[in-house]
Write a protein that holds these residues in place. Structure first.
Motif, PDB file in Angstrom:
ATOM      1  N   PRO A  94      36.450 -20.648 -12.229  1.00  0.00           N
ATOM      2  CA  PRO A  94      35.565 -20.120 -12.907  1.00  0.00           C
ATOM      3  C   PRO A  94      34.647 -18.985 -12.345  1.00  0.00           C
ATOM      4  N   ILE A  95      34.268 -17.775 -12.932  1.00  0.00           N
ATOM      5  CA  ILE A  95      33.638 -16.628 -12.451  1.00  0.00           C
ATOM      6  C   ILE A  95      32.291 -17.186 -11.637  1.00  0.00           C
ATOM      7  N   GLU A  96      31.780 -18.125 -12.124  1.00  0.00           N
ATOM      8  CA  GLU A  96      30.497 -18.607 -11.462  1.00  0.00           C
ATOM      9  C   GLU A  96      30.564 -19.071  -9.980  1.00  0.00           C
ATOM     10  N   GLN A  97      31.760 -19.955  -9.962  1.00  0.00           N
ATOM     11  CA  GLN A  97      32.053 -20.303  -8.579  1.00  0.00           C
ATOM     12  C   GLN A  97      32.750 -19.099  -7.561  1.00  0.00           C
ATOM     13  N   LEU A  98      33.464 -18.134  -8.084  1.00  0.00           N
ATOM     14  CA  LEU A  98      33.908 -17.042  -7.337  1.00  0.00           C
ATOM     15  C   LEU A  98      32.610 -16.416  -6.912  1.00  0.00           C
ATOM     16  N   ALA A  99      31.748 -16.096  -7.749  1.00  0.00           N
ATOM     17  CA  ALA A  99      30.613 -15.220  -7.653  1.00  0.00           C
ATOM     18  C   ALA A  99      29.690 -15.755  -6.540  1.00  0.00           C
ATOM     19  N   GLU A 100      29.542 -17.236  -6.402  1.00  0.00           N
ATOM     20  CA  GLU A 100      28.601 -17.933  -5.380  1.00  0.00           C
ATOM     21  C   GLU A 100      29.575 -18.081  -3.973  1.00  0.00           C
ATOM     22  N   LYS A 101      30.698 -18.042  -3.990  1.00  0.00           N
ATOM     23  CA  LYS A 101      31.443 -18.489  -2.686  1.00  0.00           C
ATOM     24  C   LYS A 101      32.556 -17.765  -2.352  1.00  0.00           C
ATOM     25  N   SER A 102      33.084 -16.661  -3.092  1.00  0.00           N
ATOM     26  CA  SER A 102      34.197 -15.707  -2.650  1.00  0.00           C
ATOM     27  C   SER A 102      33.391 -14.298  -2.439  1.00  0.00           C
ATOM     28  N   SER A 103      34.527 -13.310  -2.270  1.00  0.00           N
ATOM     29  CA  SER A 103      34.109 -11.834  -2.135  1.00  0.00           C
ATOM     30  C   SER A 103      35.082 -11.140  -2.653  1.00  0.00           C
ATOM     31  N   PHE A 104      34.621  -9.906  -2.961  1.00  0.00           N
ATOM     32  CA  PHE A 104      35.235  -9.094  -4.015  1.00  0.00           C
ATOM     33  C   PHE A 104      36.774  -9.075  -3.287  1.00  0.00           C
ATOM     34  N   LEU A 105      37.196  -8.643  -2.153  1.00  0.00           N
ATOM     35  CA  LEU A 105      38.353  -8.469  -1.688  1.00  0.00           C
ATOM     36  C   LEU A 105      39.203  -9.686  -1.759  1.00  0.00           C
ATOM     37  N   GLU A 106      38.552 -10.787  -1.346  1.00  0.00           N
ATOM     38  CA  GLU A 106      39.247 -12.298  -1.507  1.00  0.00           C
ATOM     39  C   GLU A 106      39.652 -12.543  -2.958  1.00  0.00           C
ATOM     40  N   PRO A 117      43.582 -17.072  -0.718  1.00  0.00           N
ATOM     41  CA  PRO A 117      44.488 -17.002   0.546  1.00  0.00           C
ATOM     42  C   PRO A 117      43.961 -17.788   1.572  1.00  0.00           C
ATOM     43  N   THR A 118      44.940 -18.217   2.513  1.00  0.00           N
ATOM     44  CA  THR A 118      44.708 -18.833   3.742  1.00  0.00           C
ATOM     45  C   THR A 118      44.118 -17.839   4.710  1.00  0.00           C
ATOM     46  N   LYS A 119      43.469 -18.183   5.668  1.00  0.00           N
ATOM     47  CA  LYS A 119      42.819 -17.199   6.641  1.00  0.00           C
ATOM     48  C   LYS A 119      43.833 -16.375   7.044  1.00  0.00           C
ATOM     49  N   SER A 120      44.761 -16.682   7.368  1.00  0.00           N
ATOM     50  CA  SER A 120      45.977 -15.594   8.044  1.00  0.00           C
ATOM     51  C   SER A 120      46.416 -14.755   6.901  1.00  0.00           C
ATOM     52  N   GLN A 121      46.501 -15.246   5.584  1.00  0.00           N
ATOM     53  CA  GLN A 121      46.788 -14.215   4.561  1.00  0.00           C
ATOM     54  C   GLN A 121      45.719 -13.346   4.384  1.00  0.00           C
TER      55      GLN A 121
END
Length: 492
Positions: A94-106, A117-121
Motif C-alpha cells: 500500500p502507498i500509505e505504508q511505503l510513504a511512511e516507512k520507505s524512501s523514493f530510491l527504495e 531490497p535487502t541491505k546489500s541490494q
C-alpha cells in the motif's frame, strides 16, 4: 476458441453477431477478453447494408475506444489501482505504508525489480545510481544554450533526448535491435539494460537541477558525494559558494523524498503509455524517456499542480471561494486539483500530501493560499454538485502549494512530477523488454470515416466552394517588415 453451439465454459463470453447469426465464445481471463477475438466476427461486404470498402468488414470487428477508456494494452505486475476504493499499491505494498516507512530510491528499486531490497541490494543499487550523476561537458553546453526564460520541461525533454547520443553502446540502431530484448537470456544484455537505468535515474536529478539553475541564472553545480538521492538534487539546485558546508534541511529532504515516492508510478497513464509506445519500436531508453517527458509536459497531465496554484492565486482569498464555486458550476471556471480519470473516491496520495504540507509550512511559514485551498476543498466536498460527480481532491491539490512554499518557480512544478516518474517509466519499459512473449510494436487501429475513392481534379479545373472552419490554412498576421518582404518577393 469455441465457435459452435456446444456449452460454453463458465469463464467466457458468448457473443452473437446479429448481422450474420454467427456466435463465438471468447475466454475471460482476469476479467478481460482478447480484443483480437472479435476479428472472428467478419462477414462479406454488403453495400445494401451500408458497408463501405473503408469499413473493412471482412477483417472482423474492431474495438472503438477513444482515449482508451476501457482498453488494456499490457499485463503488468508493477502497480495496482482501484479507483472506486481509493487504493494504490506498488508490487502489492500500500502507498500509505511505503510513504511512511520507505524512501523514493527504495521504492524505485521495488518498482524495477519486484521486491523490497535487502541491505546489500539497496547499497549496490543506490551506489550505482549516485555514481552516474555526472553528465558530459558537452551536455552542460547544450543546457547552457537555452534562453533563461525557456520552460524547464523543454530543457528536461531535450536533455534526455541528447543523453542517448553519449551512450552509443546502448543504442539498438547502432549495435543491434535486440540488445534489450535479449536480456531475457543474456547476462550481458541484462547488465547493459540495468546500466542505462542507473544512468537515467542518476543523471535525471543533475539535468533537472541544471534546468532550475538556468531558470535562476546561476552556474551549474557538480554532483556532490556522500548525500542521498533527494539531498543531492536539492544540493545541486541551491548550493551557492565553493567550499561551503551547505546541506539541505532534513525536513525538506524528507518531504520532497516523500513527494517523489508518491509520484514514482501510477500505472498506464498518458506519459507511461507514451514511453511504452515509443519503447515498443525498440528505440534506446533515453529516447523513450524523452517521449514520456513530452507527454507529461501537457497541461492535462503534468501541469495540473501548476494549474492549482494559478487557480488559487486567481481566487485571491477565502471570501471569494463561494463565488468561484458558483462560476465552476456555471462552467465559467475550471476547478483544478479535483477529480481523477481513475479515482472515483479520494486519491490516497492526497491524504499523505496534506500531512507533508503541514511539515513544510512549519518551517517556511503558512502560505496564505492554504486557507483559500482549505476553504475551496471544504466548499466543494459539501456541495451536492461536486458530490454527485464524485469530485475529490487529487494528488495535485496540495503538492503545488508545497512546491510554492519551497520557492520553486511555478513553471518548474512539472519537472518535480517528471523526475520521480522516470522510475515508474523505466520499470514498465524494463518489464516490457523482459516479457516472455517478446515485444510487439504498438500499432493502434482506426475507424476511417473520411471520403471514399475520388478522382484527381487538375488545379485549373477546381471550382471555389464553401469551406468549413478549420478545413483550410489560417491567415497568419506577420510583422510589417515580413509582409513588405513577402510583397516585394511576389513582384520579382
Amino acid at each position: 476458441m469455441v465457435t459452435t453451439a456446444q456449452k460454453a465454459p463458465e469463464h467466457s463470453l458468448t457473443i452473437t453477431d446479429n448481422r450474420t447469426g454467427k456466435t463465438i465464445v471468447v475466454p475471460i481471463e482476469r476479467n478481460s477478453i482478447p480484443a483480437t477475438a472479435l476479428k472472428k466476427l467478419a462477414r462479406k461486404q454488403d453495400a445494401q447494408q451500408g458497408d463501405k470498402l473503408e469499413d473493412e468488414v471482412e477483417g472482423g470487428l474492431r474495438v472503438y475506444d477513444p482515449g482508451f477508456m476501457n482498453t488494456a494494452v499490457v499485463q503488468s505486475r508493477i502497480t495496482f489501482i482501484d479507483g472506486e476504493k481509493g487504493i494504490l499499491r506498488h508490487r502489492g505494498y500500500p502507498i500509505e505504508q511505503l510513504a511512511e516507512k520507505s524512501s523514493f530510491l527504495e521504492t524505485a528499486y521495488l518498482l524495477l525489480y519486484g521486491e523490497l531490497p535487502t541491505k546489500s541490494q539497496y547499497t549496490l543499487f543506490s551506489n550505482e545510481v549516485l555514481h552516474h550523476t555526472f553528465v558530459h561537458r558537452d551536455l552542460q553546453e547544450i543546457m547552457g544554450s537555452f534562453r533563461h526564460d525557456a520552460h524547464p520541461m523543454a530543457m528536461l525533454e531535450s536533455a534526455f533526448a541528447a543523453l542517448g547520443a553519449y551512450a552509443p553502446e546502448a543504442n539498438p540502431s547502432l549495435v543491434g535491435q535486440n540488445i534489450y530484448t535479449n536480456a531475457r537470456t543474456s547476462e550481458a544484455s541484462l547488465q547493459l539494460m540495468d546500466k542505462q537505468i542507473f544512468r537515467l535515474l542518476g543523471k535525471a536529478i543533475t539535468v533537472a537541477a541544471m534546468a532550475y539553475r538556468m531558470r535562476m541564472g546561476r552556474q551549474f553545480v557538480k554532483p556532490p558525494a556522500g548525500l542521498s538521492y533527494t539531498e543531492s538534487f536539492l544540493y545541486m539546485m541551491d548550493h551557492l559558494n565553493e567550499g561551503s558546508s551547505y546541506r539541505p534541511h532534513p525536513t525538506i529532504v524528507k518531504a520532497l523524498d516523500t513527494l517523489f515516492l508518491l509520484h514514482a508510478d501510477h500505472e498506464m497513464n498518458a506519459s507511461c503509455a507514451a514511453v511504452l509506445q515509443v519503447g515498443s519500436t525498440l528505440v534506446d531508453p533515453y529516447s523513450a524517456i524523452a517521449a514520456g517527458c513530452a507527454a507529461l509536459y501537457g497541461p492535462l497531465h503534468g501541469g495540473a499542480n501548476e494549474a492549482v496554484v494559478r487557480m488559487l492565486v486567481s481566487i485571491g482569498s477565502v471570501e471569494n471561494v463561494p463565488a468561484f464555486i458558483e462560476k465552476v458550476k456555471r462552467k465559467e471556471a475550471v476547478l483544478s486539483g479535483f477529480g481523477h480519470r481513475i479515482y472515483r473516491s479520494t486519491d490516497p496520495r492526497s491524504t499523505i500530501i496534506r500531512k507533508v504540507a503541514e511539515d513544510i509550512f512549519a518551517i517556511t511559514g503558512r502560505d496564505p493560499l492554504l486557507d483559500t485551498a482549505l476553504a475551496l476543498r471544504d466548499a466543494a466536498l459539501s456541495d451536492p454538485y461536486f458530490k454527485e460527480r464524485r469530485l475529490y481532491p487529487n494528488v495535485d491539490f496540495f503538492s503545488g502549494l508545497i512546491y510554492r512554499a519551497l520557492g520553486f518557480p511555478t513553471d518548474y512544478f512539472p519537472i518535480l512530477f517528471a523526475l520521480p516518474r522516470i522510475a515508474g517509466w523505466l520499470a514498465h519499459w524494463r518489464q516490457m523488454m523482459l516479457s516472455p512473449q517478446g515485444v510487439k510494436i504498438w500499432r493502434p487501429r482506426q475507424v476511417y470515416v473520411g471520403e471514399g475513392e475520388r478522382a484527381y481534379v487538375p488545379l485549373k479545373e477546381r471550382k471555389e466552394r464553401k469551406v468549413e472552419r478549420g478545413a483550410e490554412p489560417s491567415v497568419v498576421n506577420h510583422p510589417t517588415s515580413t509582409r513588405v518582404f513577402l510583397a516585394r518577393e511576389s513582384k520579382l
